[in-house]
Design a protein around this motif. Structure first.
Motif, short mmCIF file in Angstrom:
data_model
loop_
_atom_site.label_atom_id
_atom_site.label_comp_id
_atom_site.label_asym_id
_atom_site.label_seq_id
_atom_site.Cartn_x
_atom_site.Cartn_y
_atom_site.Cartn_z
N LEU A 157 -10.91 45.38 -17.72
CA LEU A 157 -10.78 46.33 -16.88
C LEU A 157 -10.40 45.73 -15.43
O LEU A 157 -11.25 44.74 -14.90
CB LEU A 157 -12.34 47.05 -16.92
N HIS A 158 -9.85 46.54 -14.53
CA HIS A 158 -9.33 46.38 -13.29
C HIS A 158 -10.53 46.69 -12.40
O HIS A 158 -10.94 47.74 -12.47
CB HIS A 158 -8.23 47.19 -13.07
N MET B 175 -11.89 47.79 -8.62
CA MET B 175 -11.36 48.57 -7.33
C MET B 175 -11.76 48.18 -6.12
O MET B 175 -12.85 47.47 -5.99
CB MET B 175 -11.94 50.01 -7.86
N THR C 229 -11.72 57.12 -6.69
CA THR C 229 -12.32 58.12 -7.84
C THR C 229 -13.60 57.59 -8.15
O THR C 229 -13.91 56.43 -8.21
CB THR C 229 -11.39 57.76 -9.22
N ASP D 172 -14.77 58.19 -11.12
CA ASP D 172 -14.68 58.53 -12.78
C ASP D 172 -14.52 57.07 -13.30
O ASP D 172 -13.88 57.09 -14.61
CB ASP D 172 -13.50 59.21 -13.02
N PHE D 173 -14.79 55.72 -12.91
CA PHE D 173 -14.38 54.65 -13.42
C PHE D 173 -15.70 53.65 -13.20
O PHE D 173 -15.73 52.44 -12.80
CB PHE D 173 -13.25 53.90 -12.81
N ARG E 256 -2.21 56.30 -6.07
CA ARG E 256 -3.38 57.23 -6.38
C ARG E 256 -3.11 58.42 -7.36
O ARG E 256 -3.63 58.71 -8.16
CB ARG E 256 -4.12 57.61 -5.18
N LYS F 45 -4.69 43.43 -15.76
CA LYS F 45 -5.86 44.43 -16.12
C LYS F 45 -5.77 45.61 -16.01
O LYS F 45 -4.69 46.19 -15.54
CB LYS F 45 -6.85 44.04 -14.58
N THR F 46 -6.40 46.61 -16.95
CA THR F 46 -6.37 47.88 -17.29
C THR F 46 -7.09 48.93 -16.31
O THR F 46 -8.09 48.26 -16.00
CB THR F 46 -6.49 48.10 -18.63
#
Lengths: 303, 510
Positions: free
Chosen positions: A99-100, A102, A143, A145-146, B349, B427-428
């Motif tokens: 996972l990236h 943010m 967001t 939502d992550f 975005r 990365k995802t």
């Protein structure tokens, strides 16, 4: 002016960015026409979290680290009324898994702190009562939502806080502060989500309100002030993280934290203050067991 | 703060902190645009015909037994509770649409992978012990595509049979027969015997007990509530309901027998098979897929590609497969890996929002659920009769099940690695699915669904095409698929969807 520098230093308890709590809960005010400006760095990390009540690690995220740089400003409108603004920039990172992380500007908070009364209490000190109204709005279109790698919850919120402060003549002080926070619904980029036992066919998520309190005790002598605190957040609703699910923005996020601070105002220039803090999560629900470190520099201008 | 300001502040706070959620799928009482009185002759999928199950003739409208049923409805209507009224209002929205919503809820609830054990292995959900940890099922995309399709097909077959018998007997609704009975939900000219609400209730409850056994209590309660709503509303009498319930259960038994032998039991496979998949890729000179989870998780349903399809023969499934992906050592693959990396690092975005909109990962109703979500609003707005709504969901979900079968077959034929396996610096921004990359499941599902929906709702074909494109490219934005996964997946899904369209063109419903 020592107390005034501390007033700015104490403006926020360590930013608990894993739950994006921001509180303004001390018992101090800025003198009239004094402007305090500062920068605070926060480092929050956890490798274990509570999935509902179940404490666990997760090899697909490893250690989640949230760093923040927060710009803080406070101004004494009158001797009884201070206004305060906060704006953090937040970075998140997971040490393992795909996972990236943010990053981005999180929420801007504007607060007004008003002293209801101050009165001698017994012959040992002074008792003061304050109210604080604080409003927060997302400062960017990030967001929520992550989770747990979103930089915040993206909810507009308003909190009402009451603080009682006892300052002993010999340097000891005791501070109790409690707040209720109303939170507005948040909007996701997806048309449906499952939480708290049901599927919602909507992109809007109702956010439960939050109650929190902090008890702080400390000693202040000369240029040094050392408070320790116990704080608790209770989210008044929301679902648990399900077994092997991701966290969700409206989860019931609860925690109890212990914290300590060291604040020091320099001999020269006398207007400069330094703050170092730490906190540790003793227990929680749907949050990481975070350890936080904060460091800040503040400067007081007399206008 | 002055006391006078306090009320003003509170008003501002409550306005700023608005917490009212708007549902995108509210259902008004269903007044069907057509009776679809010929539906009893529409083409069957699994049953031999509408007379495979016989519904015995009802008692006459003038009989004493029926009079007693009418009296019971009047009595019930005279003392309806608030809860009973609200369940009437709920089910008035349409049984097929309501159950579709409820199945999406079940899928989202059960779409969670097993947590690892302390020793780094993973338990397998056990249908014989569905309440344990891990719960059964893990309603991942293939499992849920199959589940949506079984519910929809079973409802459709049962309703066509019901329509056939309705027009054999032509018994009216209680509210049409007796002016002392109020119609508390829309009661039209559709014959009431057997009750379509009870047929849907009976067939759905039996299918869901097999597909989601741990939810048996709630499913049973909901199904009973639906039958009671038909009764209390003056739409059906007790004998209409009893006949419908029996018919629904009988049709379900046929579908359950099919489900027991469709190959799902073998879909998980075993450790030797998983190793053989990797060995086969190595023997072809390719880099085999490796789980990127920690601890490594066995691949998702490697034998799902051998499941029985609805509208395709096993030979059709093989014929429609896309060609092989670019070799893992080819220049094209290197360029595609670089494109994934570049896309994620430069994501806007708006692209992130597309990735989240179509993520449909763990804990959600899955991509097939998302397309049911989309379809439901069109079906609602078209005011389809129950049998026509069931047809639409059956066509859509058969196509998506067949897409899952086709796609999973190809995924395990090539066992191709995900982008982050070939370039660990990628990365995802969404969760990484735990199965091979080629071709993209989202693209296959979406193209199949858009093809069917464009046939059913041609006026919205351009919208479905936009959604299909968005759903497909969202996987590149998410960092989990190469462009060729997406392009070949879309083409494949479109071909699979064509089978459902060709079925629909000659099923007698047009």
């Amino acid at each position: 002016m020592k107390a005034s520098v501390f007033g700015v230093l104490l403006l926020i308890v360590p930013l608990a960015t894993s739950v994006q709590a921001q509180t303004i809960d001390d018992g101090l005010l800025l003198p009239r026409r004094a402007l305090g400006v500062g920068v605070l760095y926060g480092h929050d990390s956890w490798s274990q979290y509570w999935e509902g009540d179940l404490k666990r690690a997760n090899g697909n995220i490893g250690t989640v680290t949230t760093q923040s740089v927060t710009w803080v400003a406070g101004y004494g409108v009158t001797d009884r009324l201070s206004v305060i603004a906060l704006l953090p920039y937040v970075w998140t990172h997971a040490s393992q898994g795909p996972l990236h992380g943010m990053d981005g500007l999180q929420d801007i908070t504007l607060a007004a702190k008003y002293q209801l009364f101050t009165t001698p209490f017994t012959d040992r000190g002074t008792l003061r009562a304050m109210v604080v109204g604080a409003a927060g709005i997302p400062a960017s279109n990030y967001t929520p939502d992550f989770q747990p790698l979103s930089i915040g919850l993206a909810s507009r919120q308003f909190s009402g806080r009451f603080t009682l402060n006892f300052q002993a003549h010999r340097g000891w002080f005791l501070n109790g502060s409690a707040a209720y926070t109303w939170r507005a619904k948040v909007t996701l980029d997806r048309p449906a989500y499952y939480t708290d036992g049901q599927l919602f066919l909507s992109n809007e998520v109702a956010m439960p309100n939050v109650f929190d309190y902090t008890v702080t005790a400390g000693y202040q002598s000369g240029r040094l002030c050392i408070p320790i605190s116990l704080s608790q957040q209770r989210t008044l609703g929301g679902g648990d993280i399900r077994r092997q699910d991701m966290p969700f923005v409206s989860n019931r996020m609860d925690w109890v934290k212990l914290g300590g601070l060291v604040m020091y105002s320099l001999p020269a220039p006398r207007e400069l203050g330094i703050r170092l803090g730490t906190s540790w999560t003793a227990s929680g629900r749907n949050v990481g067991q975070a350890t936080t470190l904060t460091g800040g520099l503040f400067y007081l201008f007399h206008l | 703060m002055r006391p006078a300001l306090l009320p003003l502040v509170l008003v501002l706070v409550s306005a700023a902190c608005d917490n009212t959620i708007t549902s995108t799928e509210a259902l008004l009482p269903l007044e069907a645009a057509s009776l679809d009185s010929t539906a009893g002759s529409w083409r069957m999928i699994v049953l031999s015909g509408p007379a495979q199950f016989t519904v015995a003739a009802p008692a006459a409208e003038t009989s004493a037994a029926y009079a007693a049923e009418l009296a019971a409805i009047k009595s019930a209507q005279s003392k309806l509770t608030t809860a009973q009224r609200s369940s009437i209002a709920y089910w008035a929205g349409g049984g097929v649409l309501r159950w579709n919503q409820l199945v999406r809820d079940l899928v989202a609830r059960f779409n969670l992978p097993p947590a690892p054990r302390a020793d780094g292995t993973y338990p397998v959900p056990d249908p014989e012990n569905p309440f344990a940890d891990p719960q059964f099922p893990f309603a991942n995309p293939p499992y849920s595509a199959r589940a949506y399709s079984y519910v929809a097909v079973a409802q459709y077959e049962a309703l066509k049979t019901a329509w056939y018998w309705k027009y054999q007997y032509n018994r009216r609704s209680p509210a049409r027969i007796d002016s002392g009975i109020r119609a508390l939900m829309p009661v039209g000219d559709l014959p009431a015997y057997p009750s379509e609400d009870a047929v849907i209730s009976g067939v759905t409850v039996e299918m869901l007990k097999v597909l989601f056994p741990a939810a048996v209590e709630e499913i049973t309660e909901r199904a009973a509530e639906q039958r009671n709503a038909a009764l209390w509303s003056g739409k059906a009498a007790a004998s209409d309901v009893a006949a419908g319930l029996a018919l629904g259960k009988a049709v379900a038994a046929t579908l359950i027998a099919r489900a027991g032998a469709d190959g799902m039991k073998n879909a998980v496979g075993n450790a030797a098979q998983w190793q053989a998949l990797a060995d086969s890729a190595v023997a072809r000179g390719e880099i085999p897929w490796i789980s990127q989870e920690s601890p490594p998780r066995p691949p998702m349903l490697p034998n799902f590609g051998q499941l029985q399809a609805w509208l395709m023969t096993p030979a059709d499934v093989v014929t429609e497969r896309p060609p092989a992906p670019p070799s893992t050592s080819s220049d094209q693959m290197k360029q595609e890996v670089a494109e994934v990396r570049r896309t994620v690092e430069q994501l806007t975005r708006e692209q992130l929002a597309v990735a989240y909109k179509w993520n449909d990962g763990g804990g959600t109703y899955t991509p097939p659920g998302h397309w049911n979500d989309i379809a439901a609003e069109y079906i609602r707005d078209a005011r389809m009769s129950e049998v026509r709504a069931a047809r639409a969901f059956a066509l859509l979900n058969m196509a998506m099940h067949d897409a899952a079968v086709g796609c999973w077959g190809v995924k395990y034929l090539y066992f191709n690695p995900r982008p982050i396996q070939l370039d660990p610096s990628i990365k995802t921004v969404i969760g990484l699915p735990n199965f091979p990359s080629y071709p993209s499941g989202h693209s296959t599902f979406s193209a199949a669904a858009a093809t069917v929906l464009s046939y059913l709702f041609p006026q919205a074909a351009a919208d479905f095409d936009v959604m299909k494109e968005e759903a497909s490219i969202s996987r590149l934005y998410g960092g989990i698929h190469y462009r060729s996964d997406i392009e070949r997946g879309k083409e494949h899904g479109g071909r699979v969807g064509g089978y459902a369209v060709r079925f629909a063109q000659q099923d007698g419903a047009n």
